[in-house]
Design a protein around this motif. Structure first.
Motif, PDB file in Angstrom:
ATOM      1  N   PRO A  82       0.750  -1.151  -0.068  1.00  0.00           N
ATOM      2  CA  PRO A  82       0.083   0.064   0.084  1.00  0.00           C
ATOM      3  C   PRO A  82       0.970   1.079  -0.145  1.00  0.00           C
ATOM      4  O   PRO A  82       2.021   1.184   0.500  1.00  0.00           O
ATOM      5  CB  PRO A  82      -0.903   0.091   1.540  1.00  0.00           C
ATOM      6  CG  PRO A  82      -0.029  -0.990   2.321  1.00  0.00           C
ATOM      7  CD  PRO A  82       0.649  -2.073   1.202  1.00  0.00           C
ATOM      8  N   VAL A  83       0.361   2.425  -0.610  1.00  0.00           N
ATOM      9  CA  VAL A  83       0.949   3.759  -0.612  1.00  0.00           C
ATOM     10  C   VAL A  83      -0.043   4.698  -0.203  1.00  0.00           C
ATOM     11  O   VAL A  83      -1.224   4.565  -0.371  1.00  0.00           O
ATOM     12  CB  VAL A  83       1.780   3.963  -2.035  1.00  0.00           C
ATOM     13  CG1 VAL A  83       2.713   3.019  -2.209  1.00  0.00           C
ATOM     14  CG2 VAL A  83       0.702   3.942  -2.984  1.00  0.00           C
ATOM     15  N   ASP A  84       0.364   5.784   0.303  1.00  0.00           N
ATOM     16  CA  ASP A  84      -0.409   6.815   0.869  1.00  0.00           C
ATOM     17  C   ASP A  84      -0.508   8.039  -0.084  1.00  0.00           C
ATOM     18  O   ASP A  84       0.233   8.809   0.461  1.00  0.00           O
ATOM     19  CB  ASP A  84      -0.627   6.954   2.262  1.00  0.00           C
ATOM     20  CG  ASP A  84      -1.458   7.855   2.820  1.00  0.00           C
ATOM     21  OD1 ASP A  84      -2.583   8.115   2.129  1.00  0.00           O
ATOM     22  OD2 ASP A  84      -1.075   8.487   3.949  1.00  0.00           O
ATOM     23  N   THR A  85      -0.870   8.018  -1.333  1.00  0.00           N
ATOM     24  CA  THR A  85      -0.970   8.985  -2.225  1.00  0.00           C
ATOM     25  C   THR A  85      -2.287   9.292  -2.532  1.00  0.00           C
ATOM     26  O   THR A  85      -3.267   8.748  -2.625  1.00  0.00           O
ATOM     27  CB  THR A  85      -0.111   8.837  -3.509  1.00  0.00           C
ATOM     28  OG1 THR A  85      -0.622   7.932  -4.174  1.00  0.00           O
ATOM     29  CG2 THR A  85       1.555   8.483  -2.873  1.00  0.00           C
ATOM     30  N   PRO A  86      -2.444  10.612  -3.140  1.00  0.00           N
ATOM     31  CA  PRO A  86      -3.729  11.062  -3.659  1.00  0.00           C
ATOM     32  C   PRO A  86      -4.040  10.207  -4.888  1.00  0.00           C
ATOM     33  O   PRO A  86      -5.243  10.074  -5.073  1.00  0.00           O
ATOM     34  CB  PRO A  86      -3.595  12.606  -3.995  1.00  0.00           C
ATOM     35  CG  PRO A  86      -2.249  12.969  -3.329  1.00  0.00           C
ATOM     36  CD  PRO A  86      -1.350  11.922  -3.306  1.00  0.00           C
ATOM     37  N   GLU A  87      -3.333   9.851  -5.581  1.00  0.00           N
ATOM     38  CA  GLU A  87      -3.660   9.161  -6.814  1.00  0.00           C
ATOM     39  C   GLU A  87      -3.677   7.545  -6.543  1.00  0.00           C
ATOM     40  O   GLU A  87      -4.431   6.857  -7.467  1.00  0.00           O
ATOM     41  CB  GLU A  87      -2.524   9.190  -8.076  1.00  0.00           C
ATOM     42  CG  GLU A  87      -2.568  10.814  -8.468  1.00  0.00           C
ATOM     43  CD  GLU A  87      -1.498  10.837  -9.508  1.00  0.00           C
ATOM     44  OE1 GLU A  87      -1.953  10.828 -10.620  1.00  0.00           O
ATOM     45  OE2 GLU A  87      -0.490  11.042  -9.120  1.00  0.00           O
ATOM     46  N   TYR A  88      -2.885   7.154  -5.928  1.00  0.00           N
ATOM     47  CA  TYR A  88      -2.875   5.447  -5.702  1.00  0.00           C
ATOM     48  C   TYR A  88      -3.045   4.948  -4.258  1.00  0.00           C
ATOM     49  O   TYR A  88      -2.399   5.603  -3.452  1.00  0.00           O
ATOM     50  CB  TYR A  88      -1.532   5.055  -6.360  1.00  0.00           C
ATOM     51  CG  TYR A  88      -1.578   5.525  -7.741  1.00  0.00           C
ATOM     52  CD1 TYR A  88      -2.178   4.807  -8.749  1.00  0.00           C
ATOM     53  CD2 TYR A  88      -0.770   6.402  -8.131  1.00  0.00           C
ATOM     54  CE1 TYR A  88      -1.808   5.142  -9.886  1.00  0.00           C
ATOM     55  CE2 TYR A  88      -0.495   7.061  -9.530  1.00  0.00           C
ATOM     56  CZ  TYR A  88      -1.169   6.160 -10.549  1.00  0.00           C
ATOM     57  OH  TYR A  88      -1.132   6.504 -11.671  1.00  0.00           O
ATOM     58  N   ASP A  89      -3.403   3.882  -4.180  1.00  0.00           N
ATOM     59  CA  ASP A  89      -3.502   3.350  -2.783  1.00  0.00           C
ATOM     60  C   ASP A  89      -2.453   2.078  -2.708  1.00  0.00           C
ATOM     61  O   ASP A  89      -2.458   1.503  -1.634  1.00  0.00           O
ATOM     62  CB  ASP A  89      -4.754   2.825  -2.557  1.00  0.00           C
ATOM     63  CG  ASP A  89      -5.680   1.808  -3.409  1.00  0.00           C
ATOM     64  OD1 ASP A  89      -5.049   1.642  -4.430  1.00  0.00           O
ATOM     65  OD2 ASP A  89      -6.784   1.638  -3.104  1.00  0.00           O
ATOM     66  N   ALA A  90      -1.754   1.458  -3.970  1.00  0.00           N
ATOM     67  CA  ALA A  90      -0.911   0.522  -3.694  1.00  0.00           C
ATOM     68  C   ALA A  90       0.176   0.600  -5.056  1.00  0.00           C
ATOM     69  O   ALA A  90      -0.096   1.512  -5.788  1.00  0.00           O
ATOM     70  CB  ALA A  90      -1.362  -0.975  -3.767  1.00  0.00           C
ATOM     71  N   GLN A  91       1.184   0.001  -4.743  1.00  0.00           N
ATOM     72  CA  GLN A  91       2.234  -0.006  -6.102  1.00  0.00           C
ATOM     73  C   GLN A  91       2.926  -1.375  -6.180  1.00  0.00           C
ATOM     74  O   GLN A  91       2.754  -2.206  -5.188  1.00  0.00           O
ATOM     75  CB  GLN A  91       3.340   0.944  -5.777  1.00  0.00           C
ATOM     76  CG  GLN A  91       4.304   0.695  -4.653  1.00  0.00           C
ATOM     77  CD  GLN A  91       5.489   1.672  -4.687  1.00  0.00           C
ATOM     78  OE1 GLN A  91       6.015   1.667  -3.680  1.00  0.00           O
ATOM     79  NE2 GLN A  91       5.310   2.779  -5.531  1.00  0.00           N
ATOM     80  N   LEU A  92       3.076  -1.641  -7.412  1.00  0.00           N
ATOM     81  CA  LEU A  92       3.754  -3.194  -7.686  1.00  0.00           C
ATOM     82  C   LEU A  92       5.084  -2.770  -7.885  1.00  0.00           C
ATOM     83  O   LEU A  92       5.580  -1.992  -8.690  1.00  0.00           O
ATOM     84  CB  LEU A  92       3.162  -3.606  -8.606  1.00  0.00           C
ATOM     85  CG  LEU A  92       3.648  -5.069  -9.214  1.00  0.00           C
ATOM     86  CD1 LEU A  92       2.425  -5.798  -9.674  1.00  0.00           C
ATOM     87  CD2 LEU A  92       4.688  -5.021 -10.164  1.00  0.00           C
ATOM     88  N   ILE A  93       6.193  -3.447  -7.051  1.00  0.00           N
ATOM     89  CA  ILE A  93       7.592  -3.118  -7.285  1.00  0.00           C
ATOM     90  C   ILE A  93       8.381  -4.493  -7.251  1.00  0.00           C
ATOM     91  O   ILE A  93       7.688  -5.545  -6.893  1.00  0.00           O
ATOM     92  CB  ILE A  93       8.231  -2.063  -6.194  1.00  0.00           C
ATOM     93  CG1 ILE A  93       7.908  -2.875  -4.751  1.00  0.00           C
ATOM     94  CG2 ILE A  93       7.354  -0.951  -6.207  1.00  0.00           C
ATOM     95  CD1 ILE A  93       8.781  -2.370  -3.575  1.00  0.00           C
TER      96      ILE A  93
END
Length: 167
Positions: A82-93
């Motif tokens: 999960p990430v806490d940004t206005p655009e995204y709630d998660a990222q794949l890395i």
């Protein structure tokens, strides 16, 4: 696909060195044609090991690292967090497959597992970044439903990056 299908499972803390070694090889072998010599030479295996030790030590139920194993050796990995940004709630890395196994179907199995996790967690918008010049990886992501949203010509450490999302 290799002779016997890979085992796909969640990573454990004990896997941190194998994952670090895989990403280090991938970055210094597979990425060499897309990045500057300076970038490739700046990679440090001990930094990869420390990073993956930290990631796996601090794992929570809302993130996962999935690995693919052949004959008990990790040959692929992907991480969703999960990430806490206005655009995204998660990222794949950290989506990597051993360089000599690229195109063998292992990446597809990892992506399938990652997308299942994304759905299970209820993530609505997920992003990933890929080296912009890596057309093979970009075709792979697009074939799995990821959509290009922007590029960064200066990218990360001077390497141009394409950003994709899935929702």
């Amino acid at each position: 696909m290799p002779a016997s299908p890979p085992v796909i499972r969640s990573a454990t803390l004990d896997d941190h060195e194998s994952i670090a070694n895989l990403l280090f090889r991938s970055h210094t072998i597979s990425f060499a044609s897309y990045a500057t010599d300076e970038w490739v030479k700046s990679r440090r295996l001990d930094e990869y090991r420390a990073r993956w030790n930290d990631i796996l030590s601090n794992s929570t139920p809302s993130d996962t690292t999935i690995v693919a194993l052949l004959e008990d050796a990790i040959v692929g990995s992907v991480h969703v967090s999960p990430v806490d940004t206005p655009e995204y709630d998660a990222q794949l890395i950290g989506m990597h497959v051993e360089p000599h196994l690229t195109g063998s179907g292992i990446g597809g199995l990892l992506m399938k597992s990652a997308l299942e996790f994304i759905r299970e967690q209820g993530f609505e918008r997920v992003e990933l970044g890929v080296i912009a010049g890596n057309t093979g990886a970009r075709r792979f992501y697009e074939a799995h439903g990821w959509v290009l949203v922007r590029t960064f010509p200066k990218g990360i450490e001077g390497v141009p990056v394409a950003v994709y999302e899935i929702s």
